[in-house]
Enzyme design. Structure first.
Site, mmCIF file in Angstrom:
data_model
loop_
_atom_site.group_PDB
_atom_site.id
_atom_site.type_symbol
_atom_site.label_atom_id
_atom_site.label_comp_id
_atom_site.label_asym_id
_atom_site.label_seq_id
_atom_site.Cartn_x
_atom_site.Cartn_y
_atom_site.Cartn_z
ATOM 1 N N ASN A 112 0.860 -1.185 0.000
ATOM 2 C CA ASN A 112 0.000 0.000 0.000
ATOM 3 C C ASN A 112 0.893 1.230 0.000
ATOM 4 O OD1 ASN A 112 -1.934 1.967 0.384
ATOM 5 N ND2 ASN A 112 -2.304 1.465 2.530
ATOM 6 N N HIS A 145 -9.585 1.032 5.015
ATOM 7 C CA HIS A 145 -8.316 1.229 5.707
ATOM 8 C C HIS A 145 -8.535 2.187 6.878
ATOM 9 C CE1 HIS A 145 -4.171 2.464 6.484
ATOM 10 N NE2 HIS A 145 -3.791 1.388 5.827
ATOM 11 N N GLU A 157 -5.453 -4.766 10.757
ATOM 12 C CA GLU A 157 -4.445 -3.729 10.954
ATOM 13 C C GLU A 157 -4.725 -3.016 12.275
ATOM 14 O OE1 GLU A 157 -4.808 -0.763 7.872
ATOM 15 O OE2 GLU A 157 -6.860 -0.391 8.501
ATOM 16 N N SER A 166 3.325 -2.084 10.451
ATOM 17 C CA SER A 166 4.776 -2.032 10.636
ATOM 18 C C SER A 166 5.453 -3.367 10.324
ATOM 19 C CB SER A 166 5.127 -1.569 12.058
ATOM 20 O OG SER A 166 4.620 -0.258 12.294
ATOM 21 N N LYS A 211 0.048 4.268 -0.211
ATOM 22 C CA LYS A 211 -0.590 5.428 0.420
ATOM 23 C C LYS A 211 -0.379 6.662 -0.474
ATOM 24 C CE LYS A 211 -0.190 3.305 4.942
ATOM 25 N NZ LYS A 211 -0.109 3.503 6.401
ATOM 26 N N GLU A 251 -7.000 4.628 7.930
ATOM 27 C CA GLU A 251 -6.828 6.050 7.613
ATOM 28 C C GLU A 251 -8.070 6.614 6.935
ATOM 29 O OE1 GLU A 251 -2.040 5.348 7.314
ATOM 30 O OE2 GLU A 251 -3.211 5.568 5.469
ATOM 31 N N GLY A 296 2.364 2.666 11.051
ATOM 32 C CA GLY A 296 3.245 3.814 10.930
ATOM 33 C C GLY A 296 3.847 4.276 12.239
#
Length: 250
Positions: free
Chosen positions: A16, A96, A168, A213, A18, A98, A174
């Site tokens: 991904n 996701h 996730e 991560s 991003k 985010e 991150g």
């Protein structure tokens, strides 16, 4: 239920990018990944949609990072599932963390996006996971199962079987923190047990990825868990050598 059929599920590693990337990186990945034989591992690179048409993938697939919940209409800035498919995408990430956090996407919206993806012939990678406060409260399994349950209820178990899941933990995205192999396995197993209540066959075949991560030096241990079928890779997917090493770990 820890599935005894884990060896029959083909490993999958999805990158991904991003909000990163360039035509130069597309060219680098084309050359690096097409030169590899990933054997029994399926590899997907999910990129900003403007780059989809620049790939000449042969040993891997390309995917998008989001899709509109609408088919067409007055929704400026959105991209439909049919458009993504026309540009060469075979996969799309939905839900996701985010998107859920920054764009207030509800479980219902995520389910609708998965439906649109399937209708266009795309494979949705449906993300779920808990924030650190929920992990600390001890309610993380219930939280994750609820996120998945909404998608199952919306699609029905037969269409849901065409999806891939990605766990996730938000606290590990991150941040440099990574769920331990045991923590990842616990959630994957519990979600698979929930799916088995609807269909044991679908549960056994459902691929559940871990994202948070993942790096070349921890991928093998994570992927060795019986209910972890690969990874959804963020930052490490931007570096060809690191991403190849993770794919080979699977």
């Amino acid at each position: 239920m820890t599935s005894d059929m884990a060896t029959e599920r083909k490993s999958l590693v999805a990158g991904n990018w991003k909000l990163n990337g360039s035509s130069a990186l597309v060219n680098e990945m084309n050359q690096a990944l097409n030169a590899c034989d990933f054997k029994d591992t399926q590899v997907v690179v999910c990129v900003p949609s403007v780059y989809l048409g620049q790939f000449s993938a042969s040993s891997f697939d390309v995917g998008a990072q989001d899709v509109s919940s609408h088919e067409s209409g007055a929704y400026t800035g959105e991209v439909s599932a049919d458009m993504l498919a026309e540009c060469g995408a075979k996969w799309v990430i939905v839900g996701h963390s985010e998107r859920r956090t920054y764009h207030a996407e509800s479980n219902a919206v995520v389910a609708q996006k998965a439906q649109r993806a399937l209708e266009a012939g795309l494979i949705p990678i449906v993300c779920f996971g808990e924030e650190e406060s929920i992990r600390d409260s001890g309610d993380y399994v219930e939280h994750c199962v609820k996120q998945v349950a909404v998608v199952v209820e919306h699609l029905g178990i037969e269409r849901f079987a065409q999806c891939v899941l990605a766990y996730e933990p938000v606290w590990a995205i991150g941040t440099g923190k990574t769920a331990s192999p045991e923590q990842a396995q616990e959630v994957h197993q519990k979600v698979r047990e929930f799916i088995a209540q609807k269909s044991a066959e679908v549960a056994d075949g459902m691929r559940i990825l871990y994202g948070g991560s993942v790096k070349a030096d921890n991928a093998s241990e994570l992927f060795s868990q019986p209910d972890v079928d690969g990874g959804l890779i963020g930052g490490a997917s931007l570096k060809a050598d690191d991403f190849k090493a993770i794919c080979q770990s699977a």
